[in-house]
Design a protein around this motif. Structure first.
Motif, PDB file in Angstrom:
ATOM      1  N   SER A 336       0.821  -1.211   0.000  1.00 10.21           N
ATOM      2  CA  SER A 336       0.000   0.000   0.000  1.00 10.21           C
ATOM      3  C   SER A 336       0.851   1.254   0.000  1.00 10.21           C
ATOM      4  O   SER A 336       1.123   1.845   1.046  1.00 10.21           O
ATOM      5  N   SER A 337       1.266   1.648  -1.172  1.00  4.30           N
ATOM      6  CA  SER A 337       2.054   2.868  -1.327  1.00  4.30           C
ATOM      7  C   SER A 337       1.972   3.286  -2.787  1.00  4.30           C
ATOM      8  O   SER A 337       1.578   2.487  -3.646  1.00  4.30           O
ATOM      9  N   LEU A 338       2.385   4.521  -3.045  1.00  2.00           N
ATOM     10  CA  LEU A 338       2.411   4.995  -4.433  1.00  2.00           C
ATOM     11  C   LEU A 338       3.304   4.093  -5.281  1.00  2.00           C
ATOM     12  O   LEU A 338       2.950   3.719  -6.397  1.00  2.00           O
ATOM     13  N   ASN A 339       4.460   3.707  -4.720  1.00  2.00           N
ATOM     14  CA  ASN A 339       5.365   2.850  -5.494  1.00  2.00           C
ATOM     15  C   ASN A 339       4.766   1.464  -5.726  1.00  2.00           C
ATOM     16  O   ASN A 339       4.958   0.870  -6.783  1.00  2.00           O
ATOM     17  N   GLY A 340       4.031   0.965  -4.728  1.00  5.01           N
ATOM     18  CA  GLY A 340       3.357  -0.332  -4.892  1.00  5.01           C
ATOM     19  C   GLY A 340       2.346  -0.266  -6.031  1.00  5.01           C
ATOM     20  O   GLY A 340       2.236  -1.191  -6.847  1.00  5.01           O
ATOM     21  N   CYS A 341       1.603   0.841  -6.106  1.00  6.50           N
ATOM     22  CA  CYS A 341       0.611   1.000  -7.184  1.00  6.50           C
ATOM     23  C   CYS A 341       1.306   1.136  -8.539  1.00  6.50           C
ATOM     24  O   CYS A 341       0.829   0.605  -9.549  1.00  6.50           O
ATOM     25  N   LEU A 342       2.444   1.857  -8.563  1.00  8.31           N
ATOM     26  CA  LEU A 342       3.177   2.008  -9.828  1.00  8.31           C
ATOM     27  C   LEU A 342       3.688   0.652 -10.307  1.00  8.31           C
ATOM     28  O   LEU A 342       3.609   0.324 -11.494  1.00  8.31           O
ATOM     29  N   GLU A 343       4.196  -0.122  -9.367  1.00  6.88           N
ATOM     30  CA  GLU A 343       4.726  -1.453  -9.701  1.00  6.88           C
ATOM     31  C   GLU A 343       3.620  -2.315 -10.322  1.00  6.88           C
ATOM     32  O   GLU A 343       3.802  -2.947 -11.365  1.00  6.88           O
ATOM     33  N   SER A 344       2.454  -2.308  -9.659  1.00  7.04           N
ATOM     34  CA  SER A 344       1.357  -3.144 -10.139  1.00  7.04           C
ATOM     35  C   SER A 344       0.830  -2.650 -11.485  1.00  7.04           C
ATOM     36  O   SER A 344       0.658  -3.431 -12.425  1.00  7.04           O
ATOM     37  N   SER A 345       0.586  -1.340 -11.578  1.00  2.00           N
ATOM     38  CA  SER A 345      -0.071  -0.841 -12.793  1.00  2.00           C
ATOM     39  C   SER A 345       0.849  -0.907 -14.015  1.00  2.00           C
ATOM     40  O   SER A 345       0.399  -1.257 -15.101  1.00  2.00           O
ATOM     41  N   THR A 346       2.137  -0.612 -13.838  1.00  2.63           N
ATOM     42  CA  THR A 346       3.015  -0.654 -15.015  1.00  2.63           C
ATOM     43  C   THR A 346       3.220  -2.104 -15.480  1.00  2.63           C
ATOM     44  O   THR A 346       3.253  -2.374 -16.680  1.00  2.63           O
ATOM     45  N   SER A 347       3.304  -3.040 -14.526  1.00  4.51           N
ATOM     46  CA  SER A 347       3.456  -4.452 -14.924  1.00  4.51           C
ATOM     47  C   SER A 347       2.186  -4.942 -15.616  1.00  4.51           C
ATOM     48  O   SER A 347       2.250  -5.674 -16.610  1.00  4.51           O
ATOM     49  N   ALA A 348       1.021  -4.548 -15.070  1.00  2.90           N
ATOM     50  CA  ALA A 348      -0.254  -4.955 -15.680  1.00  2.90           C
ATOM     51  C   ALA A 348      -0.336  -4.427 -17.112  1.00  2.90           C
ATOM     52  O   ALA A 348      -0.783  -5.127 -18.027  1.00  2.90           O
ATOM     53  N   CYS A 349       0.133  -3.196 -17.314  1.00  2.00           N
ATOM     54  CA  CYS A 349       0.080  -2.603 -18.663  1.00  2.00           C
ATOM     55  C   CYS A 349       1.003  -3.338 -19.627  1.00  2.00           C
ATOM     56  O   CYS A 349       0.651  -3.551 -20.784  1.00  2.00           O
ATOM     57  N   ARG A 350       2.181  -3.714 -19.127  1.00  2.00           N
ATOM     58  CA  ARG A 350       3.101  -4.456 -20.010  1.00  2.00           C
ATOM     59  C   ARG A 350       2.458  -5.774 -20.443  1.00  2.00           C
ATOM     60  O   ARG A 350       2.593  -6.208 -21.579  1.00  2.00           O
ATOM     61  N   PHE A 351       1.727  -6.410 -19.520  1.00  3.47           N
ATOM     62  CA  PHE A 351       1.046  -7.668 -19.844  1.00  3.47           C
ATOM     63  C   PHE A 351      -0.003  -7.425 -20.945  1.00  3.47           C
ATOM     64  O   PHE A 351      -0.051  -8.131 -21.948  1.00  3.47           O
TER      65      PHE A 351
END
Ligand SMILES: Cc1cc2nc3c(=O)[nH]c(=O)nc-3n(C[C@H](O)[C@H](O)[C@H](O)COP(=O)(O)OP(=O)(O)OC[C@H]3O[C@@H](n4cnc5c(N)ncnc54)[C@H](O)[C@@H]3O)c2cc1C
Length: 362
Positions: A336-351
């Motif tokens: 639960s952090s801005l970096n956690g959200c960035l990690e999840s969203s950028t990886s999801a987008c690459r997928f």
């Protein structure tokens, strides 16, 4: 949407918090770079965007505002290098700056090389920035109730108010327990069971915000303070000082302990508000009185353990159904952090980029 974006009726992102906004902006950017048209829509059940990065305004003084959920960004050189594009963009626009205000008490997020940043216009401005750059269409007050697969291989999404629409793919960004409560046949049974068995738990908290009139000196000089040894209050911020704007009208933000949140989860807001007010004025007896305040309950505040969120997972997102694609992203799959959200969203987008062949042709 088997690899052909030209025949798509679009992607629905459920949730216009930080994760949803980043995914919308990234999908649009990648599709645009590839010269492909991709329709991206965001729905949120709330009246506006922001999610847990919500910034509240005083009802009688628009200049007085305060961050209700996420407070500041703790980041390392490693995070800045990894997500440089996002940090540079936000810092260049003055939407993120280094925090200079005094901190009291022992912050659990401080460590060697950790740098704290604040959002001068409020944390919701970060979400609004990415929503604006995405040019995706955003509709508020759309609470998704169910998602059904259609015989044509699409997803029929229905809201509690009776709106229904078809999409090729759906991205769910709300806390995991809210994902698991959705109705419909939109998931692969094994994937659904795996997500259920992860048992991703969130803490519960209340936030109390006190708004003060222009030029009212509330007598507190810290940006924020972590409180130890109190069974009710865990964190207090003087929001305007935290944001580096001591001359702005003052707003005091109080977060409860997780235990208090859990113990008072089903009580009325009025009851909880009174307990918090009593404790705040006990803690700061010189604090001026104000009638302008807001209380908020975070039933799903922060993921309780990073390990639970990522257990058995190789990816910081989760595929609930492959075709049509239903993908989950957000802090429930990282932390639960801005970096956690960035990690999840950028990886999801690459997928999604690779699934839908969104990259430019060589
Ligand atoms: C009190 C508190 C303090 C915090 N402090 C910090 C901090 O200082 N620094 C930090 O980095 N992080 C902090 N966090 C964590 C951070 O706020 C979250 O990790 C982050 O905001 C999560 O963003 P998200 O987009 O993944 O989820 P959310 O912001 O929760 O977005 C999900 C969205 O989905 C919507 N939604 C839910 N169900 C439905 C539905 N059925 N239909 C339509 N829409 C739906 C919700 O309204 C919400 O807007 C804090 C959180 C809280 C609550």
């Amino acid at each position: 949407m088997s690899g052909n974006v030209n025949s798509m009726s679009g992607v629905l992102i459920v949730g216009a918090g930080f994760t949803g906004a980043i995914i919308a902006a990234e999908l649009k950017r990648v599709a645009g770079d590839a010269g492909k048209l991709l329709s991206v829509t965001l729905w949120d059940k709330a009246r506006g965007s922001g999610g847990r990065f919500t910034t509240a305004r005083c009802p009688t003084n628009a200049k007085c505002h305060a961050d209700v959920g996420g407070q500041y960004v703790s980041t390392t050189e490693n995070d800045i290098n990894k997500f440089g594009r996002f940090y540079t963009g936000l810092r260049e626009r003055g939407l993120l700056t280094d925090m200079t205000a005094a901190v009291e008490g022992a912050s659990p997020y401080t460590g060697e090389g950790v740098r704290d940043m604040v959002a001068p216009l409020g944390m919701s401005s970060l979400v609004k920035h990415f929503l604006a750059t995405s040019t995706a269409s955003f509709v508020s007050e759309r609470e998704v109730r169910s998602i059904q697969k259609t015989p044509e291989g699409k997803l029929n999404v229905a809201t509690i108010s009776g709106v229904t629409e078809e999409f090729d793919a759906v991205v769910l960004t709300m806390p995991v327990p809210q994902i698991l409560k959705l109705q419909g046949d939109f998931y692969d049974q094994k994937a659904f069971e795996e997500l259920t068995n992860r048992n991703v738990e969130y803490s519960t908290r209340f936030t109390l915000v006190l708004f003060f009139p222009d030029r009212c000196d509330i007598g507190l000089k810290f940006g924020f303070k972590f409180v130890d040894n109190d069974d009710v209050i865990r964190y207090v911020a003087v929001d305007n000082i935290k944001r580096g704007a001591p001359r702005d009208p003052a707003a005091l933000v109080v977060h409860t302990t997780w235990q208090f949140g859990k113990d008072h989860l089903e009580e009325s807001k009025e009851q909880v508000e009174q307990i918090l007010l009593d404790r705040v004025y006990q803690m700061f007896p010189e604090l001026p009185k104000t009638d302008s305040r807001k209380i908020h309950k975070w039933r799903f505040s922060q993921v309780r353990s990073k390990e639970a969120a990522c257990e058995g997972s190789k990816t910081p997102y989760f595929v609930l159904n492959k075709k049509p694609l239903v993908l989950c992203a957000g802090d429930g799959f990282t932390d639960s952090s801005l970096n956690g959200c960035l990690e999840s969203s950028t990886s999801a987008c690459r997928f999604m980029e690779s699934e839908w062949k969104l990259s430019p042709s060589p």
